[in-house]
Design an enzyme around this catalytic site. Structure first.
Site, PDB file in Angstrom:
ATOM      1  N   ASN A 155      10.274  -2.519  -1.426  1.00  0.00           N
ATOM      2  CA  ASN A 155      10.487  -1.207  -0.825  1.00  0.00           C
ATOM      3  C   ASN A 155      11.939  -0.748  -0.942  1.00  0.00           C
ATOM      4  O   ASN A 155      12.213   0.438  -1.138  1.00  0.00           O
ATOM      5  CB  ASN A 155      10.052  -1.222   0.642  1.00  0.00           C
ATOM      6  CG  ASN A 155       8.544  -1.043   0.784  1.00  0.00           C
ATOM      7  OD1 ASN A 155       7.844  -0.804  -0.202  1.00  0.00           O
ATOM      8  ND2 ASN A 155       8.033  -1.169   1.991  1.00  0.00           N
TER       9      ASN A 155
ATOM     10  N   LEU B 263       0.831  -1.199   0.000  1.00  0.00           N
ATOM     11  CA  LEU B 263       0.000   0.000   0.000  1.00  0.00           C
ATOM     12  C   LEU B 263       0.868   1.252   0.000  1.00  0.00           C
ATOM     13  O   LEU B 263       1.836   1.344   0.758  1.00  0.00           O
ATOM     14  CB  LEU B 263      -0.916   0.023   1.228  1.00  0.00           C
ATOM     15  CG  LEU B 263      -1.827  -1.187   1.434  1.00  0.00           C
ATOM     16  CD1 LEU B 263      -2.613  -1.013   2.738  1.00  0.00           C
ATOM     17  CD2 LEU B 263      -2.771  -1.353   0.254  1.00  0.00           C
TER      18      LEU B 263
ATOM     19  N   GLY C   1      10.654   9.441   3.278  1.00  0.00           N
ATOM     20  CA  GLY C   1      10.372   9.277   4.703  1.00  0.00           C
ATOM     21  C   GLY C   1       9.218   8.313   4.867  1.00  0.00           C
ATOM     22  O   GLY C   1       8.999   7.434   4.040  1.00  0.00           O
TER      23      GLY C   1
ATOM     24  N   ALA D  91      13.111  13.958  -8.062  1.00  0.00           N
ATOM     25  CA  ALA D  91      14.163  14.436  -7.166  1.00  0.00           C
ATOM     26  C   ALA D  91      13.566  15.339  -6.086  1.00  0.00           C
ATOM     27  O   ALA D  91      12.588  16.042  -6.314  1.00  0.00           O
ATOM     28  CB  ALA D  91      15.218  15.196  -7.956  1.00  0.00           C
TER      29      ALA D  91
ATOM     30  N   CYS E 238       7.459   3.212   6.075  1.00  0.00           N
ATOM     31  CA  CYS E 238       7.854   1.982   5.372  1.00  0.00           C
ATOM     32  C   CYS E 238       9.301   1.977   4.903  1.00  0.00           C
ATOM     33  O   CYS E 238      10.093   1.135   5.333  1.00  0.00           O
ATOM     34  CB  CYS E 238       6.923   1.738   4.187  1.00  0.00           C
ATOM     35  SG  CYS E 238       5.233   1.366   4.663  1.00  0.00           S
TER      36      CYS E 238
END
Length: 430
Positions: free
Chosen positions: A208, A153, A257, A252, A260
């Site tokens: 991730n 998610l 942050g 860029a 995850c």
């Protein structure tokens, strides 16, 4: 089909509501009575577009209910999703205490065959741990299975991602379990990948980590773009059209942050260290990200000099738009650095709140973007909220002490801002 979701945080609440939306009867279980009471009243305890409407809808259809009663919830549901938090420990490891507690609760209150599905982001091998924790907590040897079904998610787009997923990954060594979990998702049009629990757990971290790598990659190129007089936005567009690369996560800025990427990359690095493997590339990804906000602050210093006593306006606190999540947000790091350098900081965000521990005589929260920038020596865009595109920048320029604008998300049109009269700097884009 009756489903229990243990944990009503971001992932748990989204999971529960989506299962209700596709027709299943869902119970959300949490140990926090205040959180449960808010959900019963149709109120989310976090911000995510579209979810509160879905919550109210299915409270009305009675396809979803919320409880703090572990025994009743576990006894009444044969399919149980574990969706509890796995925060980082100081050494980067994922803290599995809440997963362990959930597994032990299931074992303790088990009254028949249970299918336990771990949706929390967990280290490789956790399926085996959950199996052991559940087995050891049983008072009667009822049968059960444990599978992995990681979530993918994006904050701000969780509802779309859950209802229209790119893929569903099921980690199990049982064909029967794979069929039972597949039945839950039978209405969704996407590939369903059945693999081992360990592979499923690892895939979540790999996804991730790769996305974090794309962000740090383009941020490093942005620094070189500044030196070479190259527009990094055009570079990103040019390479993103290559279907081997794709355009996503090539914007860029001042770094990633949220809950995850920082946590999951740290956990993957920790797993590698404990298995005597060095992930040099990912270490560099983290290093680049932790210093990216400092690159923007250096641009500010080069323009206005020493920051002590200067008034700096920050637009945006959340790590990305359409969320109130400030965990590991670059803006928070920037505020801390500005405080240390004795600057005065005015902050604005339409959703996210400034933590009380950061508010003092030097850090204030503004009532609007325009009010926040009034009298400022410089303004820094930290979150690409669409509302910032609608600001009357001509009026803002006249209200600032000095018209210095630093775009940490390359949100605005550089030429337009310069025509208005701003000194404008983006990241690899000016």
């Amino acid at each position: 089909m009756n489903i229990l979701v243990i944990g009503t945080g971001y992932v748990g609440t989204t999971t529960a509501l989506v299962f209700a939306e596709i027709g299943w009867n869902v119970t959300g279980l949490d140990v926090d009575p205040q959180k449960i009471e808010h959900l019963r009243q149709g109120k989310l305890h976090f911000y995510e577009p579209g979810l509160e409407g879905l919550l109210k809808k299915h409270l009305g259809t009675k396809r979803i209910r919320f409880t703090t009663d572990k025994k009743e919830a576990i006894e009444n549901n044969a399919i149980i999703f574990i969706c509890v938090g796995t925060p980082s420990l100081p050494d980067g490891r994922a803290d599995l205490r809440y997963v362990k507690q959930a597994a032990e609760d299931i074992g303790r209150h088990m009254n028949g065959d249970k299918l336990i599905i771990n949706k929390s982001t967990v280290p490789v091998g956790t399926q085996e741990l959950v199996t052991g924790w559940t087995r050891d907590a049983r008072t009667v040897p009822y049968p059960f299975e444990v599978a992995s079904n990681p979530e993918f998610l994006r904050e701000g787009k969780a509802l779309m991602d859950a209802l229209q997923p790119d893929r569903i990954i099921i980690g199990t060594n049982s064909d029967n379990v794979a069929k039972r979990i597949g039945k839950l998702y039978e209405s969704m049009q996407c590939p369903i990948i059945v693999t081992t629990p360990r592979t499923a757990e690892f895939t979540k971290y790999a996804a991730n980590a790769f996305l974090a790598t794309k962000i740090s990659f383009i941020n490093e190129l942005a620094r070189l773009s500044d030196r070479l007089g190259v527009n990094v936005k055009e570079v990103a567009y040019g390479i993103g059209l290559d279907n081997r690369i794709g355009p996503s996560f090539l914007q860029a800025g001042i770094g990633y942050g949220g809950s995850c990427f920082p946590k999951d990359v740290a956990a993957l690095l920790n797993m590698a260290e404990h298995n005597d493997v060095e992930l040099k590339l990912l270490k560099k990804v983290v290093h680049v990200n932790q210093r990216q906000h400092l690159y923007m602050l250096q641009k500010v210093r080069e323009q206005i000099g020493n920051l002590a006593g200067k008034r700096i306006a920050l637009l945006g606190l959340a790590f990305k738009p359409d969320t109130d999540d400030i965990r590991e947000a670059p803006a928070i790091r920037m505020i801390q650095k500005l405080r240390n350098e004795k600057a005065y900081v005015q902050v604005y965000d339409p959703i996210a709140a400034l933590p009380p521990e950061l508010m003092d005589e030097r850090v204030k929260f503004g009532s609007s973007p325009e009010e926040t920038m009034k009298g400022a020596d410089a303004a820094i865009i930290c979150t690409e909220w669409p509302m910032f595109l609608k600001i009357d920048w001509v009026q803002v320029k006249d209200s600032m002490n000095a018209p210095n604008l630093f775009d940490g998300r390359n949100l605005l049109d550089a030429g337009q801002m310069k025509d208005i009269g701003f000194y404008y700097q983006g990241i690899g884009y000016s």
